[in-house]
Design a protein around this motif. Sequence first.
Motif: not given
Length: 182
Positions: A99-106
């Motif tokens: 993915v363009e910007a791997p994320q860890s989000v609430a």
Amino acid sequence: MPTATDAQSEPYEIGVGDTVSVHVWRNPELSQTIVVRPDGNISMPLTGDVIAEGKRPEELASEIRVALSELVRSPEVTVMVVNPASKEYRNRVRITGQVEAPQSVAFQPGMTVLDLVLLAGGLTDFAADGRATLNRQVDGEYKTFGLDLGELISEGNMDFNHVLQPGDVISVPRKQIFRGEL
């Protein structure tokens, strides 16, 4: 695919980094506000170390009450979580891989697979979108479910737009490119 449950209805379990307030009625010297240490314990006067991690507040209160009852007549103990710092990490969703910007989000109630893919900026050109997976903890162990993100994004097939749960991880693998392919 398991259905989503309302994460707010599950009993809160104390975690490392949480701040708990322990109140012992009529014994202010025993009442205190304590941060759960990295080893999962709290330290209390008269009782010493008490394991707090993984317990509901009422379970911890009961355990402290039993320990104090040997030294204090009929102790009434109340435990409240005043800063649930550990929840911040337990209640996250993550997307990794191509993915363009791997994320860890609430985590937000109602959040879906598509929401998380869009937050991550979409798929890269190298994404094996048909081989993506959703990893979810079910009954204490992680289960893996297949996702076809190409069908979801390009074709609008909502069969793959599952409602997420806290702790879910979406993995998007890289396409396998064989020599000789152009």
